[in-house]
Design an enzyme around this catalytic site. Structure first.
Site, mmCIF file in Angstrom:
data_model
loop_
_atom_site.group_PDB
_atom_site.id
_atom_site.type_symbol
_atom_site.label_atom_id
_atom_site.label_comp_id
_atom_site.label_asym_id
_atom_site.label_seq_id
_atom_site.Cartn_x
_atom_site.Cartn_y
_atom_site.Cartn_z
ATOM 1 N N HIS A 96 42.004 38.020 38.456
ATOM 2 C CA HIS A 96 42.920 37.321 39.371
ATOM 3 C C HIS A 96 42.392 37.383 40.794
ATOM 4 O O HIS A 96 41.776 38.363 41.197
ATOM 5 C CB HIS A 96 44.337 37.892 39.304
ATOM 6 C CG HIS A 96 44.416 39.374 39.479
ATOM 7 N ND1 HIS A 96 44.143 40.253 38.452
ATOM 8 C CD2 HIS A 96 44.705 40.134 40.552
ATOM 9 C CE1 HIS A 96 44.276 41.489 38.885
ATOM 10 N NE2 HIS A 96 44.605 41.453 40.161
ATOM 11 N N HIS A 98 43.786 37.274 44.605
ATOM 12 C CA HIS A 98 44.969 37.313 45.475
ATOM 13 C C HIS A 98 44.735 36.290 46.588
ATOM 14 O O HIS A 98 43.737 36.379 47.307
ATOM 15 C CB HIS A 98 45.123 38.689 46.134
ATOM 16 C CG HIS A 98 45.382 39.802 45.168
ATOM 17 N ND1 HIS A 98 46.637 40.315 44.948
ATOM 18 C CD2 HIS A 98 44.550 40.516 44.370
ATOM 19 C CE1 HIS A 98 46.569 41.290 44.064
ATOM 20 N NE2 HIS A 98 45.308 41.435 43.694
#
Ligand code: AMP
Ligand code: ZN
Length: 128
Positions: A96, A98
């Site tokens: 992922h 951010h």
């Protein structure tokens, strides 16, 4: 698979999804650092950047570039910080990025232990 983000993709765990296509999903971080703090993830279960194929990676950054002006307009943020943890510091083992909108006085900071720092030359030599 017991992966929170795979379960979010399947819809088994709810999320505030703001963008989705065949390859990527973007949703609000449940524990935001600033207003509009987002997670940009691949739909494939990939753990770290080392496992990531260039095509998917490039797609995620295309999505980020598409979203930035929209977020700027809607949230009135003044910039963005992108962070991507691998291994140590990575709480969720599904890749992922951010995407964190920045605001004046948001006090977002990156804490570190200065006592662990070696002289620059020493670190440079060990990377060579
Ligand atoms: P990292 O430490 O880089 O692995 O970041 C994982 C992030 O996932 C953290 O910022 C968490 O707040 C966020 N997170 C964990 N569970 C959820 C969830 N169910 N929905 C949205 N964000 C989550
Ligand atoms: Zn996963």
């Amino acid at each position: 698979m017991d992966c929170i983000f795979c379960n979010i993709i399947k819809g088994d765990i709810p999320s505030h999804t703001i963008y989705e296509d065949d390859i990527a999903k973007v949703f609000l971080d449940i524990n935001p650092s600033t207003n509009g703090d987002l997670l940009v993830i691949p739909k494939k279960h990939i753990v770290t950047l080392l496992d990531m194929d260039e095509e998917t990676l490039s797609h995620l950054f295309k999505v980020i570039k598409k979203l930035m002006p929209i977020l700027q307009e809607k949230l009135h943020c003044e910039g963005f910080t992108l962070v991507q943890n691998n291994g140590y510091g990575q709480e969720i083992k599904h890749f992922h990025i951010h995407l964190t909108p920045r605001y004046e006085n948001d006090l977002l900071s990156h804490q570190f232990n200065k006592d662990l720092l070696k002289p620059l030359d020493e670190v440079f030599d060990s990377i060579q």
